[in-house]
Design a protein around this motif. Sequence first.
Motif, mmCIF file in Angstrom:
data_model
loop_
_atom_site.group_PDB
_atom_site.id
_atom_site.type_symbol
_atom_site.label_atom_id
_atom_site.label_comp_id
_atom_site.label_asym_id
_atom_site.label_seq_id
_atom_site.Cartn_x
_atom_site.Cartn_y
_atom_site.Cartn_z
ATOM 1 N N THR A 1 -3.089 45.648 19.476
ATOM 2 C CA THR A 1 -3.230 46.653 20.280
ATOM 3 C C THR A 1 -4.078 48.073 19.636
ATOM 4 N N TYR A 2 -4.671 48.851 20.478
ATOM 5 C CA TYR A 2 -5.274 50.074 19.888
ATOM 6 C C TYR A 2 -4.157 50.819 19.192
ATOM 7 N N HIS A 3 -4.618 51.535 18.038
ATOM 8 C CA HIS A 3 -3.576 52.459 17.517
ATOM 9 C C HIS A 3 -4.573 53.477 16.763
ATOM 10 N N ASP A 4 -4.332 54.726 16.985
ATOM 11 C CA ASP A 4 -5.285 55.836 16.100
ATOM 12 C C ASP A 4 -4.823 55.627 14.878
ATOM 13 N N GLU A 5 -5.596 56.579 13.940
ATOM 14 C CA GLU A 5 -5.475 56.418 12.575
ATOM 15 C C GLU A 5 -4.082 56.762 11.989
ATOM 16 N N ALA A 6 -3.584 57.682 12.769
ATOM 17 C CA ALA A 6 -1.978 57.701 12.166
ATOM 18 C C ALA A 6 -1.327 56.663 12.439
ATOM 19 N N GLY A 7 -1.288 56.007 13.574
ATOM 20 C CA GLY A 7 -0.653 55.000 13.967
ATOM 21 C C GLY A 7 -0.818 53.649 13.192
ATOM 22 N N VAL A 8 -2.148 53.418 12.546
ATOM 23 C CA VAL A 8 -2.488 52.486 11.882
ATOM 24 C C VAL A 8 -2.121 52.737 10.314
ATOM 25 N N ARG A 9 -2.063 53.882 9.773
ATOM 26 C CA ARG A 9 -1.348 54.370 8.665
ATOM 27 C C ARG A 9 0.129 54.065 8.725
ATOM 28 N N ALA A 10 0.758 54.422 9.807
ATOM 29 C CA ALA A 10 2.213 54.368 9.787
ATOM 30 C C ALA A 10 2.580 52.598 9.838
ATOM 31 N N LEU A 11 1.717 51.833 10.535
ATOM 32 C CA LEU A 11 2.164 50.310 10.399
ATOM 33 C C LEU A 11 1.864 49.907 9.026
ATOM 34 N N LEU A 12 0.726 50.273 8.689
ATOM 35 C CA LEU A 12 0.364 49.708 6.901
ATOM 36 C C LEU A 12 1.551 50.344 5.969
ATOM 37 N N SER A 13 1.941 51.445 6.336
ATOM 38 C CA SER A 13 3.092 52.019 5.575
ATOM 39 C C SER A 13 4.242 50.982 5.749
ATOM 40 N N GLU A 14 4.661 50.780 6.785
ATOM 41 C CA GLU A 14 5.694 49.775 6.949
ATOM 42 C C GLU A 14 5.422 48.506 6.522
ATOM 43 N N LEU A 15 4.296 48.188 6.525
ATOM 44 C CA LEU A 15 4.002 46.899 5.786
ATOM 45 C C LEU A 15 4.230 46.907 4.250
ATOM 46 N N VAL A 16 3.625 47.962 3.702
ATOM 47 C CA VAL A 16 3.532 47.872 2.219
ATOM 48 C C VAL A 16 4.771 48.494 1.716
ATOM 49 N N GLY A 17 5.684 49.037 2.540
ATOM 50 C CA GLY A 17 6.979 49.570 1.886
ATOM 51 C C GLY A 17 6.845 51.087 1.598
ATOM 52 N N TYR A 18 6.130 51.910 1.673
ATOM 53 C CA TYR A 18 6.032 53.284 1.246
ATOM 54 C C TYR A 18 5.055 53.890 1.927
ATOM 55 N N GLU A 19 5.172 55.430 1.872
ATOM 56 C CA GLU A 19 4.098 55.917 2.854
ATOM 57 C C GLU A 19 2.892 56.079 2.151
ATOM 58 N N VAL A 20 2.008 55.555 2.759
ATOM 59 C CA VAL A 20 0.533 55.687 2.091
ATOM 60 C C VAL A 20 -0.202 56.779 2.380
ATOM 61 N N ASP A 21 -1.167 57.121 1.551
ATOM 62 C CA ASP A 21 -1.753 58.576 1.516
ATOM 63 C C ASP A 21 -2.281 58.922 2.842
ATOM 64 N N VAL A 22 -2.681 59.937 3.361
ATOM 65 C CA VAL A 22 -3.329 60.229 4.576
ATOM 66 C C VAL A 22 -4.683 59.959 4.414
ATOM 67 N N THR A 23 -5.302 60.011 3.013
ATOM 68 C CA THR A 23 -6.837 59.774 3.064
ATOM 69 C C THR A 23 -6.794 58.226 3.068
ATOM 70 N N VAL A 24 -5.943 57.323 2.972
ATOM 71 C CA VAL A 24 -6.343 55.864 3.266
ATOM 72 C C VAL A 24 -6.639 55.379 4.790
ATOM 73 N N GLY A 25 -7.812 54.761 4.711
ATOM 74 C CA GLY A 25 -8.255 54.394 6.012
ATOM 75 C C GLY A 25 -8.274 52.688 6.502
ATOM 76 N N LEU A 26 -7.940 52.120 7.303
ATOM 77 C CA LEU A 26 -8.034 50.830 7.524
ATOM 78 C C LEU A 26 -8.553 50.428 8.874
ATOM 79 N N PHE A 27 -9.592 49.583 9.219
ATOM 80 C CA PHE A 27 -9.871 49.228 10.378
ATOM 81 C C PHE A 27 -9.391 47.933 10.479
ATOM 82 N N PRO A 28 -8.530 47.557 11.679
ATOM 83 C CA PRO A 28 -7.958 46.010 12.041
ATOM 84 C C PRO A 28 -9.118 45.376 12.462
#
Length: 193
Positions: free
Chosen positions: A46-73
């Motif tokens: 489903t759609y997630h805004d940038e902060a939502g994508v970063r939150a899920l990416l952080s959950e995946l990697v096990g640490y809080e990724v930097d706010v400057t990290v971007g990912l397009f699903p």
Amino acid sequence: MHDATLEDLIAELDAGHLIPGDSPLHRAMHRQSQEAIRIATELNGTYHDEAGVRALLSELVGYEVDVTVGLFPPFTSDFGRNIRLGRNVFINSGCRFQDQGGITLGDGALIGHNTVIATLNHAMDPARRADLEPAPVVIGKDVWIGSSSVITPGVTIGDGAVIGAGSVVTKDVPAGMVAVGSPAKVVRAVMTG
């Protein structure tokens, strides 16, 4: 070893030790892979805004990724817990990371559409084919990986290098160089200025 923890497994992977098929370590890897699939399904479903994508990416990697990290699903990872992301990293859509052996993306790394980064090989001996041989991939600062490239286990790409679209990188690429093809070969220095 009767039961292996995620920490036991990561220590063995980072040490480059063989993970025997159907061992406690292999079973621990499978458990973490199921968690990575769950998170990726949520990320990609489903759609997630940038902060939502970063939150899920952080959950995946096990640490809080930097706010400057971007990912397009969409984005998938076989494991999730052995990815290290610098600042200003951008991962475009369709990328697949097999990160058990360790993936490091330096500051400013740009990863093009549909790139595959693999960090595991299977044993060549058919009787041991389920055994897994980890080898890390290190992508330096300000590296640009062109779309649909494949980076194979054990490769290091030096700072500022460029990998042409559709390349299969099987050997290290020095800093500041352009590599293209299958297998990728260094063709020239990056033009600056």
